[in-house]
Design a protein around this motif. Structure first.
Motif, PDB file in Angstrom:
ATOM      1  N   LYS A   1     -15.175   7.768 -17.934  1.00  0.00           N
ATOM      2  CA  LYS A   1     -15.412   6.625 -17.070  1.00  0.00           C
ATOM      3  C   LYS A   1     -16.869   6.664 -16.617  1.00  0.00           C
ATOM      4  O   LYS A   1     -17.325   7.657 -16.062  1.00  0.00           O
ATOM      5  CB  LYS A   1     -14.481   6.654 -15.859  1.00  0.00           C
ATOM      6  N   SER A   2     -17.599   5.572 -16.882  1.00  0.00           N
ATOM      7  CA  SER A   2     -18.983   5.432 -16.429  1.00  0.00           C
ATOM      8  C   SER A   2     -19.083   4.178 -15.574  1.00  0.00           C
ATOM      9  O   SER A   2     -18.530   3.135 -15.924  1.00  0.00           O
ATOM     10  CB  SER A   2     -19.949   5.307 -17.615  1.00  0.00           C
ATOM     11  N   THR A   3     -19.808   4.282 -14.462  1.00  0.00           N
ATOM     12  CA  THR A   3     -19.946   3.134 -13.579  1.00  0.00           C
ATOM     13  C   THR A   3     -20.885   2.087 -14.167  1.00  0.00           C
ATOM     14  O   THR A   3     -21.767   2.400 -14.961  1.00  0.00           O
ATOM     15  CB  THR A   3     -20.501   3.561 -12.213  1.00  0.00           C
ATOM     16  N   THR A   4     -20.685   0.842 -13.778  1.00  0.00           N
ATOM     17  CA  THR A   4     -21.670  -0.202 -14.062  1.00  0.00           C
ATOM     18  C   THR A   4     -22.839  -0.081 -13.090  1.00  0.00           C
ATOM     19  O   THR A   4     -23.997  -0.267 -13.468  1.00  0.00           O
ATOM     20  CB  THR A   4     -21.019  -1.590 -13.939  1.00  0.00           C
ATOM     21  N   ALA A   5     -22.533   0.234 -11.842  1.00  0.00           N
ATOM     22  CA  ALA A   5     -23.570   0.387 -10.823  1.00  0.00           C
ATOM     23  C   ALA A   5     -24.461   1.584 -11.137  1.00  0.00           C
ATOM     24  O   ALA A   5     -24.031   2.565 -11.743  1.00  0.00           O
ATOM     25  CB  ALA A   5     -22.924   0.574  -9.454  1.00  0.00           C
ATOM     26  N   VAL A   6     -25.733   1.497 -10.733  1.00  0.00           N
ATOM     27  CA  VAL A   6     -26.653   2.630 -10.796  1.00  0.00           C
ATOM     28  C   VAL A   6     -26.925   3.090  -9.368  1.00  0.00           C
ATOM     29  O   VAL A   6     -26.841   2.306  -8.423  1.00  0.00           O
ATOM     30  CB  VAL A   6     -27.963   2.270 -11.519  1.00  0.00           C
ATOM     31  N   TYR A   7     -27.254   4.375  -9.231  1.00  0.00           N
ATOM     32  CA  TYR A   7     -27.371   4.996  -7.913  1.00  0.00           C
ATOM     33  C   TYR A   7     -28.767   5.600  -7.771  1.00  0.00           C
ATOM     34  O   TYR A   7     -29.016   6.722  -8.197  1.00  0.00           O
ATOM     35  CB  TYR A   7     -26.270   6.043  -7.730  1.00  0.00           C
TER      36      TYR A   7
END
Length: 283
Positions: A85-91
């Protein structure tokens, strides 16, 4: 939360080697930690759980900030995916993040809910990459022996993904999950109302999180980094201490999610070298 530990992005990490996971622990766990980032645009590891002695990235569990600054959780099985699972959002904020993953691959759990990822108390639903773990997928991939656990890097010599960050309140609960109804996010975070801005998630005390690990037992732990001469000390009653590698008392900090110390922003084009957890700048 009284203390954190800062890692230099090169050689610093914490480790525990060659321990036996329970049958439930191979299919079910929770890991949570507070992180303040000091560098962006490079893959960096929160949590790495692999079969003892394996040095390949293609086996075990990896919870990281990817090179594109997305959060990624994955389980590899000798080169094939055991779930990702990889987020669409960047941090790319320099504030503190609370990250948590709850993993459960028992057949009673719907495949799409087997790896749940939370950031600052909110579950991630928008993903840029996703693969559901198969039934009963072990968190040490295709490994059948004991486990090694790393906080702050992988065990792969070619792609160690060391973290340049502050870590606080690292907690692991063996054989427990949100999916099974053992805990919820409010066991890890409190809420507080700030004026007219509504209720927000805030840190819980280290002692409260350590109590969760003590209750669960087994290989569960809570690291509070409060003992500068023993940064890997597990403050739960389980005493599952870690070895702080390439670290000294100077790696301890009183910068924490409860008492934030200002840091130089690595996103600024300062034309200078940042060091000592971005608390020192050389012009």
């Amino acid at each position: 939360i009284g203390n954190s530990v800062w890692l230099d992005g090169s050689a610093d990490f914490l480790k525990r080697d060659n321990f036996t996971l329970s049958a439930d622990g191979k299919k079910e766990f929770i890991f949570s930690m507070w992180i303040q980032r000091n560098e962006f645009g490079r893959a960096q590891t929160h949590f790495d759980l692999i079969p003892t002695g394996h040095t390949s990235y293609n086996d075990g569990t990896h919870f990281i900030f990817a090179a594109d600054d997305q959060i990624e959780f994955s389980v590899a099985t000798g080169g094939s995916s055991g779930g990702k699972k990889s987020t669409t959002a960047v941090y790319r904020d320099i504030g503190w993040y609370h990250v948590l993953v709850s993993y459960n691959t028992n057949t009673s759990v719907v495949a799409t809910s087997r790896h749940r990822v939370f950031v600052n108390g909110l579950e991630i639903s928008d993903t840029s990459a996703y693969t559901a773990p198969p039934d009963n997928q072990s968190c040490i991939g295709s490994g059948t022996g004991n486990a090694d656990l790393r906080i702050g890097r992988t065990d792969h010599s070619g792609i160690p993904y060391p973290s340049n960050a502050y870590f606080a309140q690292a907690c692991y609960l063996e054989g427990k999950s949100f999916q099974a109804g053992d805990f919820t996010i409010t066991d890890f975070l409190d809420t507080f109302t700030f004026g007219t801005n509504g209720s927000q998630f805030v840190p819980k005390a280290d002692a409260a999180i350590a109590a969760l690990a003590s209750t669960v037992g087994g290989n569960s732990f809570c690291l509070d980094f409060a003992n500068s001469s023993d940064l890997g000390n597990d403050i739960s009653s389980n005493n599952k201490d870690f070895t702080a590698t390439n670290m000294t008392s100077a790696n301890q900090s009183y910068n924490s999610p409860s008492d934030v110390v200002p840091k130089f922003n690595p996103l600024q084009n300062l034309g200078a070298t940042l060091s000592e957890g971005n608390s020192r700048i050389t012009l």
